[in-house]
Scaffold this active site. Structure first.
Site, PDB file in Angstrom:
ATOM      1  N   LYS A  11       0.711  -1.151  -0.209  1.00 59.29           N
ATOM      2  CA  LYS A  11       0.185  -0.044  -0.275  1.00 59.29           C
ATOM      3  C   LYS A  11       1.239   1.174   0.047  1.00 59.29           C
ATOM      4  CE  LYS A  11       0.907   1.301   4.091  1.00 59.29           C
ATOM      5  NZ  LYS A  11       1.707   2.500   5.150  1.00 59.29           N
ATOM      6  N   PRO A  96       9.331  -4.650  -1.013  1.00 59.29           N
ATOM      7  CA  PRO A  96      11.042  -4.053  -0.797  1.00 59.29           C
ATOM      8  C   PRO A  96      10.087  -3.772   1.272  1.00 59.29           C
ATOM      9  CG  PRO A  96      10.435  -2.222  -1.998  1.00 59.29           C
ATOM     10  CD  PRO A  96       8.984  -2.914  -1.970  1.00 59.29           C
ATOM     11  N   GLY A  98      10.995  -3.006   4.815  1.00 63.53           N
ATOM     12  CA  GLY A  98      10.819  -1.543   6.032  1.00 63.53           C
ATOM     13  C   GLY A  98      11.217  -0.594   5.327  1.00 63.53           C
ATOM     14  N   ALA A  99       9.832  -0.671   4.536  1.00 64.15           N
ATOM     15  CA  ALA A  99       9.754   0.498   3.778  1.00 64.15           C
ATOM     16  C   ALA A  99       8.546   1.707   3.791  1.00 64.15           C
ATOM     17  CB  ALA A  99       9.706   0.145   1.888  1.00 64.15           C
ATOM     18  N   SER A 106       1.247  -7.027   5.053  1.00 61.69           N
ATOM     19  CA  SER A 106       0.102  -7.750   4.036  1.00 61.69           C
ATOM     20  C   SER A 106       0.413  -9.155   4.034  1.00 61.69           C
ATOM     21  CB  SER A 106       0.167  -6.911   2.450  1.00 61.69           C
ATOM     22  OG  SER A 106      -0.894  -7.550   1.655  1.00 61.69           O
ATOM     23  N   ASP A 138      -1.309  -1.531  10.686  1.00 66.22           N
ATOM     24  CA  ASP A 138      -1.730  -1.771   9.090  1.00 66.22           C
ATOM     25  C   ASP A 138      -2.190  -2.881   8.258  1.00 66.22           C
ATOM     26  OD1 ASP A 138      -0.988   1.038   8.916  1.00 66.22           O
ATOM     27  OD2 ASP A 138       1.383   0.529   7.983  1.00 66.22           O
TER      28      ASP A 138
HETATM   29  O1  C5P Z   1       0.678  -1.148  15.422  1.00 64.05           O
HETATM   30  P1  C5P Z   1       2.035  -1.425  14.682  1.00 64.05           P
HETATM   31  O2  C5P Z   1       3.495  -3.000  14.838  1.00 64.05           O
HETATM   32  O3  C5P Z   1       2.909  -1.089  12.967  1.00 64.05           O
HETATM   33  O4  C5P Z   1       3.326  -0.027  15.278  1.00 64.05           O
HETATM   34  C1  C5P Z   1       4.457  -0.287  15.040  1.00 64.05           C
HETATM   35  C2  C5P Z   1       5.163   0.695  16.034  1.00 64.05           C
HETATM   36  O5  C5P Z   1       4.727   2.247  15.188  1.00 64.05           O
HETATM   37  C3  C5P Z   1       4.348   0.973  17.584  1.00 64.05           C
HETATM   38  O6  C5P Z   1       5.024   0.483  17.852  1.00 64.05           O
HETATM   39  C4  C5P Z   1       4.572   2.290  17.893  1.00 64.05           C
HETATM   40  O7  C5P Z   1       5.451   3.181  18.396  1.00 64.05           O
HETATM   41  C5  C5P Z   1       4.502   3.790  16.349  1.00 64.05           C
HETATM   42  N1  C5P Z   1       2.965   3.106  16.267  1.00 64.05           N
HETATM   43  C6  C5P Z   1       1.683   4.676  16.375  1.00 64.05           C
HETATM   44  N2  C5P Z   1       0.972   5.023  16.257  1.00 64.05           N
HETATM   45  C7  C5P Z   1      -0.020   3.643  15.513  1.00 64.05           C
HETATM   46  C8  C5P Z   1       0.879   2.974  14.553  1.00 64.05           C
HETATM   47  C9  C5P Z   1       1.816   2.971  14.893  1.00 64.05           C
HETATM   48  O8  C5P Z   1       3.126   5.205  17.397  1.00 64.05           O
HETATM   49  N3  C5P Z   1      -1.079   4.424  15.192  1.00 64.05           N
END
Ligand code: C5P
Length: 309
Positions: A11, A96, A98-99, A106, A138
């Protein structure tokens, strides 16, 4: 032995607005996410025993318990109550890592959809989105994909009208650079935390503004979306690879809009169609090589994770 193959598209964020901080420590967001036709492929097979195993053609990717595919598989099996279920999973990695393209999310969403089918569990999309929300912010979007408004941490979804025009993106990323999502949000908080909105009614006001903006019409060439990414404002100054990618994309004729995706470092320009994005890539060829940037041209996509016929 039955085999199921699932496409797991990436995405881009057409809009990423950081509204404020939540009591759970995550950020409250208002986003527009859009699936693109750049996808991983996952293959699922039943096993005779209760083992769930993962192989991947990309050696740099962890295939341990931290991989979202395995975490999704284990969660789905646990909630099904059928502990004897097993699967052998193969991941073909094209997106990729970490992009800022939700490649890992996904893949996790594809595991939920693929194993739901392989194991005959009969879970609805809404149920799978609920499980996905336990694993990553996500991930719920990735199940149905297409064009959606994403609120809350990213897991509160509202579908947007389907695209009508054949829009496409030219995507650029330095293969040597990745951005940590927690770092990007922490930096946003450090720099802008003072001006974050406070309280549900302030958040809802911004959500309404987004719902009522041009996004409620199909995204189209005549009315290109005003791309916004609040994380770009904190990541760009710290990341030369993002600065370079944005500079090259902004120099192109015929773009509808240019932005970074998610927490970066991939950046994209939106074009009226795939041919225009390919022409733009050709124009940049020499610059891309000297800057060490990889490029992809991909149409926008109407759906997320999909079981292949
Ligand atoms: O949910 P996900 O594992 O993708 O989130 C990774 C990190 O990104 C979280 O641990 C947080 O530090 C940050 N994050 C956030 N607010 C969000 C989504 C992610 O602060 N809505």
């Amino acid at each position: 032995m039955s085999t199921i193959t699932v496409t797991a598209p990436a995405k881009v964020n057409l809009h990423l607005e950081v509204l404020g901080l939540r009591s759970d420590g995550f950020h409250e967001l208002a986003m527009v996410m859009q699936s693109i036709d750049l996808a991983d492929r996952l293959r699922f097979q039943n096993t005779a025993d209760a083992r769930i195993s993962l192989r991947c053609d990309e050696p740099s990717l962890s295939i341990g318990d931290d991989n979202l595919v395995l975490r999704a598989a284990l969660l789905l099996r646990e909630r099904s109550g059928f502990n004897e279920l097993g699967a052998s999973i193969h991941l073909e990695k094209n997106v990729p890592i970490g992009a800022g393209l939700a490649g890992g999310s996904s893949d996790g969403a594809a595991a939920l959809v693929g194993l739901n089918q392989l194991w005959g569990l009969g879970r609805s999309h809404a149920e799978l989105e609920g499980l996905a929300a336990e694993l990553g912010s996500d991930m719920p979007f990735c199940i149905r994909g297409g064009s959606q408004l994403c609120f809350g941490r990213g897991e509160v979804l509202e579908a947007l009208p389907a695209l009508r025009d054949p829009l496409a993106v030219l995507l650029l990323k330095d293969p040597q650079v990745s951005v940590s999502t927690p770092w990007a949000y922490q930096r946003c908080r450090d720099l802008h935390g003072e001006s974050y909105l406070q309280g549900e009614s302030a958040f809802e006001e911004r959500r309404m503004a987004l719902r009522e903006a041009a996004w409620t019409k199909p995204i189209r060439t005549e009315l290109p979306p005003p791309l916004r990414n609040d994380l770009q404002t904190v990541v760009e100054p710290q990341t030369p690879a993002v600065q370079k990618a944005l500079q090259l994309l902004r120099s192109l004729p015929g773009t509808l809009a240019v932005a970074m995706s998610g927490s970066g470092p991939s950046c994209f320009a939106l074009f009226p169609d795939l041919a225009a994005s390919e022409q733009a890539r050709d124009l940049l060829q020499t610059d891309l090589e000297s800057a060490g940037l990889s490029a992809w041209c991909c149409p926008l996509r109407l759906s997320g994770v999909r079981i292949e016929p």
